[in-house]
Scaffold this active site. Structure first.
Site: not given
Ligand code: COA
Length: 349
Positions: A113, A276, A306
């Site tokens: 990215c 990004h 993304n």
């Molecule tokens: N739909 C519904 N629930 C989901 C889910 C989805 N797609 N993905 C995760 N969950 C749930 C998890 O299982 C967790 O449940 P729990 O509390 O019962 O265990 C809860 O939501 C929170 O999960 P978590 O992973 O801690 O969420 P988050 O707030 O960190 O959000 C992302 C997840 C991936 C959206 C976030 O971490 C993110 O955007 N990170 C950066 C990723 C990124 O930029 N990647 C590309 C880099 S170029």
């Protein structure tokens, strides 16, 4: 000597958009969750049988057209992708052949990215070389191949999803809801106007965090591909979303400050922070930490998700075509991705 600048742009998004509700058919997720956590409402997927180079062709043609150039004017191709058509060769030479300019030197960049920031640095160096006047930088991604569901008809609502497939996709829902496919292309040349073009760069890579976002499969294994590895989802990204988020909101403000300082410009002088598009929440925290107003940080993640190496050129193309991005404006580009790679570039357009 003036810096490099963007003289043309184009974009291409394949097929119809898939909404969050479509994804909720094949995994345990919801429109509300995806919108709240990421800002994404829909994304596109590359059709079966096509690859990153196919998506890049229309984007590249539009970039050439908008610059008033032809394929014959391209002196070098830089192809940013983390989802190449093949493991080898890269997608750059495929694009050259498909555009009708075979023989043009082509380089694939694997900085995920953050690739566009790296490409600006490469283009800046290459454009100091005799005989290189125009460089086509393309970002194109076909993530569809690593989506966890096996039945695309279920995503389209044409067939019911199997319990096994639903469970498997739910296991990978964290990354699966984020990524979408598309291509963006920029034609860059050395600016003829003094004081314009690329003013500064700040780039970093740190492999200590490589396990926060990676596809485990690779040539550490003999053989590198078996049906067991596919079953065990070794070809699907593993992402520690929270850690990637944490790195992004600390490293991006630092790199923006460093690039602006190097360019000798204040944050308040920057017209646009073109970031990004990984997650709207990341970009909100970054701009709050920098004290930058929301209207200076454009977003289009709602429509495309993304698209990894393609987000910045797609956004630039939208802004050039709707008149937001204009000659004379000061832009700070910023990105972080798997590697980790991250950085910022300041450019007077
Ligand atoms: N739909 C519904 N629930 C989901 C889910 C989805 N797609 N993905 C995760 N969950 C749930 C998890 O299982 C967790 O449940 P729990 O509390 O019962 O265990 C809860 O939501 C929170 O999960 P978590 O992973 O801690 O969420 P988050 O707030 O960190 O959000 C992302 C997840 C991936 C959206 C976030 O971490 C993110 O955007 N990170 C950066 C990723 C990124 O930029 N990647 C590309 C880099 S170029």
């Amino acid at each position: 000597m003036s810096g490099i600048t963007i003289v043309g742009s184009g974009r291409y998004l394949p097929g119809k958009p898939y909404t969050n509700q479509d994804l909720a058919r094949v995994m345990d997720t919801s429109d509300e969750w995806i919108r709240q956590r990421t800002g994404i409402e829909q994304r596109h997927y590359c059709p079966e049988g096509q690859g990153a180079s196919d998506l890049a062709v229309p984007a590249a043609r539009l970039a050439l057209e908008s610059a008033g150039r032809t394929e014959a004017d391209i002196d070098y191709i830089i192809f940013n992708t983390m989802t190449p058509d093949h493991i080898l060769p890269g997608s750059g030479p495929l694009l050259g052949a498909k555009l009708g300019c075979p023989g043009t030197p082509a380089l694939d960049v694997r900085s995920q990215c953050a690739a566009m920031i790296y490409s600006f640095q490469l283009a800046d160096a290459l454009l100091k070389t005799d005989g290189i006047r125009s460089i086509l930088i393309v970002g194109a991604e076909a993530h569809a191949g690593f989506m966890p569901w096996r039945n695309w008809n279920a995503l389209d609502g044409l067939e019911p999803v199997s319990a096994d497939d639903y469970q498997r996709s739910t296991l990978h829902r964290g990354f699966a809801v984020i990524f979408g496919d598309g291509a963006g292309a920029l034609l860059v040349e050395r600016s003829s106007t003094p004081g314009t073009g690329l003013l500064s760069l700040d780039l970093h890579s740190d492999g200590r965090y490589s396990d926060e976002l990676r596809i485990p499969a690779g040539f550490r294994r003999r053989p590198y591909a078996t049906s067991e590895l596919v079953e065990d989802a070794e070809f699907i990204p593993r992402m520690n979303g929270r850690e990637v988020f944490r790195h992004a909101v600390s490293k991006l403000p630092q790199t923006v400050r460093a690039a602006c300082e190097r360019a000798g410009v204040g944050l308040d002088e920057v017209d646009w922070f073109i970031a990004h598009q990984a997650n709207d929440r990341i970009n909100r925290v970054v701009r709050e930490r920098l004290g930058v107003p929301p209207e200076k940080v454009p977003s289009n993640i709602r429509s495309y998700g993304n698209t990894s190496g393609a987000t910045i050129p797609i956004l630039v193309d939208e802004m050039r075509r709707d008149g937001r991005l204009r000659a004379g404006q000061l832009v700070c580009f910023l990105a972080l991705g798997a590697g980790l790679h991250w950085g910022a570039a300041v450019m007077r357009i």
